[in-house]
Motif scaffolding. Structure first.
Motif, PDB file in Angstrom:
ATOM      1  N   LEU A   1       0.840  -1.283   0.094  1.00 36.88           N
ATOM      2  CA  LEU A   1      -0.108   0.063   0.277  1.00 36.88           C
ATOM      3  C   LEU A   1       0.868   1.180   0.086  1.00 36.88           C
ATOM      4  O   LEU A   1       1.707   1.408   1.025  1.00 36.88           O
ATOM      5  CB  LEU A   1      -0.867   0.004   1.370  1.00 36.88           C
ATOM      6  N   ALA A   2       0.988   1.892  -1.027  1.00 33.05           N
ATOM      7  CA  ALA A   2       1.665   3.126  -1.259  1.00 33.05           C
ATOM      8  C   ALA A   2       1.287   4.404  -0.990  1.00 33.05           C
ATOM      9  O   ALA A   2       0.113   4.900  -1.585  1.00 33.05           O
ATOM     10  CB  ALA A   2       2.283   2.987  -2.712  1.00 33.05           C
ATOM     11  N   HIS A   3       1.606   5.280  -0.024  1.00 34.32           N
ATOM     12  CA  HIS A   3       1.153   6.587   0.134  1.00 34.32           C
ATOM     13  C   HIS A   3       2.263   7.683  -0.455  1.00 34.32           C
ATOM     14  O   HIS A   3       3.453   7.392  -0.248  1.00 34.32           O
ATOM     15  CB  HIS A   3       1.099   6.705   1.672  1.00 34.32           C
ATOM     16  N   ARG A   4       1.789   8.762  -0.688  1.00 35.72           N
ATOM     17  CA  ARG A   4       2.608   9.696  -1.510  1.00 35.72           C
ATOM     18  C   ARG A   4       3.313  10.565  -0.288  1.00 35.72           C
ATOM     19  O   ARG A   4       2.800  10.387   0.968  1.00 35.72           O
ATOM     20  CB  ARG A   4       1.733  10.823  -2.163  1.00 35.72           C
ATOM     21  N   PRO A   5       4.347  11.109  -0.318  1.00 33.63           N
ATOM     22  CA  PRO A   5       5.170  11.647   0.365  1.00 33.63           C
ATOM     23  C   PRO A   5       4.319  13.017   1.190  1.00 33.63           C
ATOM     24  O   PRO A   5       3.282  13.437   0.602  1.00 33.63           O
ATOM     25  CB  PRO A   5       6.253  12.581  -0.274  1.00 33.63           C
ATOM     26  N   GLY A   6       3.946  13.273   2.480  1.00 30.82           N
ATOM     27  CA  GLY A   6       3.399  14.128   3.165  1.00 30.82           C
ATOM     28  C   GLY A   6       2.218  13.193   3.860  1.00 30.82           C
ATOM     29  O   GLY A   6       1.674  13.927   4.456  1.00 30.82           O
ATOM     30  N   ILE A   7       1.855  12.043   3.615  1.00 29.47           N
ATOM     31  CA  ILE A   7       0.919  11.345   4.155  1.00 29.47           C
ATOM     32  C   ILE A   7       0.986  11.468   6.138  1.00 29.47           C
ATOM     33  O   ILE A   7       1.971  11.503   6.539  1.00 29.47           O
ATOM     34  CB  ILE A   7       0.982  10.034   3.974  1.00 29.47           C
ATOM     35  N   SER A   8      -0.040  11.479   6.641  1.00 28.69           N
ATOM     36  CA  SER A   8      -0.071  11.959   8.220  1.00 28.69           C
ATOM     37  C   SER A   8      -0.076  10.442   8.772  1.00 28.69           C
ATOM     38  O   SER A   8      -0.538   9.553   8.139  1.00 28.69           O
ATOM     39  CB  SER A   8      -1.279  12.513   8.484  1.00 28.69           C
ATOM     40  N   TYR A   9       0.536  10.383   9.962  1.00 26.26           N
ATOM     41  CA  TYR A   9       0.518   9.318  10.760  1.00 26.26           C
ATOM     42  C   TYR A   9      -1.058   8.660  11.147  1.00 26.26           C
ATOM     43  O   TYR A   9      -1.242   7.713  11.009  1.00 26.26           O
ATOM     44  CB  TYR A   9       0.884   9.672  12.134  1.00 26.26           C
ATOM     45  N   SER A  10      -1.867   9.733  11.439  1.00 32.68           N
ATOM     46  CA  SER A  10      -3.324   9.468  11.506  1.00 32.68           C
ATOM     47  C   SER A  10      -3.928   8.560  10.347  1.00 32.68           C
ATOM     48  O   SER A  10      -5.098   8.060  10.637  1.00 32.68           O
ATOM     49  CB  SER A  10      -3.936  10.628  12.280  1.00 32.68           C
ATOM     50  N   SER A  11      -3.403   8.868   9.340  1.00 32.04           N
ATOM     51  CA  SER A  11      -4.265   8.319   7.942  1.00 32.04           C
ATOM     52  C   SER A  11      -3.527   6.964   7.979  1.00 32.04           C
ATOM     53  O   SER A  11      -3.986   6.528   6.771  1.00 32.04           O
ATOM     54  CB  SER A  11      -3.908   9.304   6.755  1.00 32.04           C
ATOM     55  N   LEU A  12      -2.361   6.580   8.568  1.00 35.14           N
ATOM     56  CA  LEU A  12      -2.150   5.268   8.310  1.00 35.14           C
ATOM     57  C   LEU A  12      -2.940   3.849   9.042  1.00 35.14           C
ATOM     58  O   LEU A  12      -3.684   4.394   9.957  1.00 35.14           O
ATOM     59  CB  LEU A  12      -0.520   5.009   8.990  1.00 35.14           C
TER      60      LEU A  12
ATOM     61  N   ASP B   1       9.064  10.178  12.555  1.00 34.77           N
ATOM     62  CA  ASP B   1      10.517  10.403  12.188  1.00 34.77           C
ATOM     63  C   ASP B   1      10.650   9.787  10.665  1.00 34.77           C
ATOM     64  O   ASP B   1      11.270  10.377   9.929  1.00 34.77           O
ATOM     65  CB  ASP B   1      11.886   9.634  13.154  1.00 34.77           C
ATOM     66  N   ASP B   2      10.175   8.627  10.533  1.00 33.72           N
ATOM     67  CA  ASP B   2      10.414   7.978   9.173  1.00 33.72           C
ATOM     68  C   ASP B   2       9.330   8.681   8.061  1.00 33.72           C
ATOM     69  O   ASP B   2       9.795   8.928   7.001  1.00 33.72           O
ATOM     70  CB  ASP B   2       9.788   6.409   9.252  1.00 33.72           C
ATOM     71  N   LEU B   3       8.299   9.218   8.639  1.00 41.27           N
ATOM     72  CA  LEU B   3       7.677  10.064   7.644  1.00 41.27           C
ATOM     73  C   LEU B   3       8.222  11.258   7.251  1.00 41.27           C
ATOM     74  O   LEU B   3       8.209  11.594   6.229  1.00 41.27           O
ATOM     75  CB  LEU B   3       6.157  10.161   8.149  1.00 41.27           C
ATOM     76  N   ASP B   4       8.942  11.895   8.038  1.00 44.04           N
ATOM     77  CA  ASP B   4       9.486  13.267   7.903  1.00 44.04           C
ATOM     78  C   ASP B   4      10.762  12.758   6.871  1.00 44.04           C
ATOM     79  O   ASP B   4      11.118  13.448   6.064  1.00 44.04           O
ATOM     80  CB  ASP B   4      10.121  13.631   9.062  1.00 44.04           C
ATOM     81  N   ARG B   5      11.412  11.589   7.094  1.00 43.86           N
ATOM     82  CA  ARG B   5      12.543  11.408   6.284  1.00 43.86           C
ATOM     83  C   ARG B   5      12.113  11.165   4.846  1.00 43.86           C
ATOM     84  O   ARG B   5      12.564  11.411   3.763  1.00 43.86           O
ATOM     85  CB  ARG B   5      13.307  10.094   6.667  1.00 43.86           C
ATOM     86  N   ALA B   6      11.089  10.335   4.789  1.00 49.38           N
ATOM     87  CA  ALA B   6      10.437   9.966   3.462  1.00 49.38           C
ATOM     88  C   ALA B   6       9.938  11.382   2.707  1.00 49.38           C
ATOM     89  O   ALA B   6      10.163  11.525   1.439  1.00 49.38           O
ATOM     90  CB  ALA B   6       9.084   9.027   3.564  1.00 49.38           C
ATOM     91  N   ARG B   7       9.348  12.316   3.411  1.00 50.44           N
ATOM     92  CA  ARG B   7       8.872  13.607   2.743  1.00 50.44           C
ATOM     93  C   ARG B   7      10.253  14.252   2.292  1.00 50.44           C
ATOM     94  O   ARG B   7      10.266  14.924   1.030  1.00 50.44           O
ATOM     95  CB  ARG B   7       8.033  14.267   3.554  1.00 50.44           C
ATOM     96  N   MET B   8      11.234  14.394   3.049  1.00 52.69           N
ATOM     97  CA  MET B   8      12.499  15.059   2.675  1.00 52.69           C
ATOM     98  C   MET B   8      13.058  14.425   1.398  1.00 52.69           C
ATOM     99  O   MET B   8      13.695  14.979   0.695  1.00 52.69           O
ATOM    100  CB  MET B   8      13.472  15.155   3.789  1.00 52.69           C
ATOM    101  N   CYS B   9      13.023  13.233   1.458  1.00 51.00           N
ATOM    102  CA  CYS B   9      13.596  12.299   0.456  1.00 51.00           C
ATOM    103  C   CYS B   9      12.958  12.101  -0.980  1.00 51.00           C
ATOM    104  O   CYS B   9      13.274  11.751  -2.221  1.00 51.00           O
ATOM    105  CB  CYS B   9      14.014  10.971   0.625  1.00 51.00           C
ATOM    106  N   GLY B  10      11.559  12.887  -0.764  1.00 54.22           N
ATOM    107  CA  GLY B  10      10.515  12.605  -1.838  1.00 54.22           C
ATOM    108  C   GLY B  10      10.083  11.338  -1.960  1.00 54.22           C
ATOM    109  O   GLY B  10       9.592  10.994  -3.179  1.00 54.22           O
ATOM    110  N   PHE B  11      10.269  10.366  -1.073  1.00 57.44           N
ATOM    111  CA  PHE B  11       9.944   9.106  -1.114  1.00 57.44           C
ATOM    112  C   PHE B  11       8.479   8.625  -0.989  1.00 57.44           C
ATOM    113  O   PHE B  11       7.913   9.446  -0.140  1.00 57.44           O
ATOM    114  CB  PHE B  11      10.689   8.158  -0.107  1.00 57.44           C
ATOM    115  N   SER B  12       7.906   7.734  -1.347  1.00 59.54           N
ATOM    116  CA  SER B  12       6.621   6.898  -1.143  1.00 59.54           C
ATOM    117  C   SER B  12       6.806   6.398   0.400  1.00 59.54           C
ATOM    118  O   SER B  12       8.080   6.053   0.761  1.00 59.54           O
ATOM    119  CB  SER B  12       6.098   6.018  -1.905  1.00 59.54           C
ATOM    120  N   TYR B  13       5.824   6.397   1.168  1.00 63.82           N
ATOM    121  CA  TYR B  13       5.755   5.587   2.244  1.00 63.82           C
ATOM    122  C   TYR B  13       4.818   4.432   1.999  1.00 63.82           C
ATOM    123  O   TYR B  13       3.725   4.695   1.871  1.00 63.82           O
ATOM    124  CB  TYR B  13       5.187   6.541   3.570  1.00 63.82           C
ATOM    125  N   ILE B  14       5.358   3.200   2.706  1.00 66.68           N
ATOM    126  CA  ILE B  14       4.476   1.917   1.953  1.00 66.68           C
ATOM    127  C   ILE B  14       4.298   1.350   3.476  1.00 66.68           C
ATOM    128  O   ILE B  14       5.042   1.277   4.383  1.00 66.68           O
ATOM    129  CB  ILE B  14       5.483   1.114   1.248  1.00 66.68           C
TER     130      ILE B  14
END
Length: 283
Positions: free
Chosen positions: A97-108, A131-144
């Motif tokens: 399940l792939a989320h775009r950068p910037g997804i909030s913790y409460s939406s997981l 912390d991982d969400l912030d890193r993903a956003r800075m890298c422009g990564f998806s959060y899975i």
């Protein structure tokens, strides 16, 4: 493409990928829009998941549909990597399940997955994931969110579990990089296999978050994190081959018109409170 073609022919099994409702450009140009085939294969992996989870005592009969499927809302908006044997039967699968950068913790899904744990444990997980969400956003990564992992009994002493996880790294790298999380059971050596390919314990303030008992699935669980840039180096060659193989593996999409209903399903997945919304658990 030794592992993804010749080896599959010798083993008598193949990969098939189910795509979610698509919205935007992807590095794959051979996704086939076939809603009937997508629906049938998704139903097969849900039935396999249901039968194995039920046998393990992780779920009850009333958690299944009338036709024996373990249906979770995240299923409709996720990628699914399936192993299909020479007869066309689905014998293993994992959800991506792939989320775009910037997804909030409460939406997981993770807040619901650990909702039975102590407030201190929940707070530690939230800080670590943030912390991982912030890193993903800075890298422009998806959060899975990885989940729904299941391997049929006939494949449990094979390399299939490893091959599936390696393909997850290949997909993440091909789609621009990702950080990922999974709540995984210790049953069937699931957490050990995840760690072998590069999974690590979630860490908060330099301290690993320990395993916990999930009363909903009646088993010990761990929260593991992944970074697509840092798989176990021993599998680097395999990942390169699988990235090439992604140009040949069958990818099946539902009808593009289902995008709206898929987004509604995702909203249900991340805002519901029943046990069926626990979307992260691995087999």
């Amino acid at each position: 493409m030794r592992l993804a073609t010749a080896l599959e022919n010798r083993l008598g099994r193949d990969f098939v990928i189910l795509a979610p409702p698509l919205d935007g450009d992807l590095p794959f140009d051979h996704i086939v829009d076939d809603p009937d085939r997508h629906e049938n294969l998704l139903a097969e992996i849900q039935r396999l998941r249901g039968s194995i989870y039920l046998a393990d005592g992780a779920i009850q009969e009333n958690d299944l549909s009338e036709d024996g499927r373990h249906i979770q809302p995240a299923d409709d908006v996720s990628w699914h990597l399936l192993t299909v044997d020479w007869r066309g039967r689905v014998t293993a699968g994992i959800r991506y399940l792939a989320h775009r950068p910037g997804i909030s913790y409460s939406s997981l899904g993770i807040p619901w997955a650990i909702s039975e744990q102590s407030s201190d444990f929940q707070s530690r997980v939230k800080r670590a994931v943030q912390d991982d969400l912030d890193r993903a956003r800075m890298c422009g990564f998806s959060y899975i969110e990885l989940g729904g992992w299941v391997v049929g009994e006939e494949l449990r002493c094979s390399t299939e579990a490893i091959r599936m996880l390696i393909m997850m790294y290949a997909m993440s790298q091909s789609m621009g990089g990702a950080l990922a999380i999974s709540t995984a059971t210790t049953r069937h050596n699931s957490t050990a296999i995840l760690r072998r390919t590069g999974g690590k314990s979630l860490v908060n303030d330099g301290v690993e978050i320990p395993a916990y008992f999930d009363p909903n699935y009646n088993c010990e669980m761990e929260v593991l994190s992944f970074d697509s840039r840092f798989p176990n180096p021993r599998y680097s060659g395999w990942i390169r081959e699988f990235r090439e193989a992604l140009g040949h593996i069958r990818m099946i999409s539902p009808s593009l018109s289902s995008t709206t209903s898929g987004l509604i399903g995702l909203h249900t997945a991340v805002t519901g409170s029943s046990s069926s919304t626990r979307v992260l658990q691995s087999a």
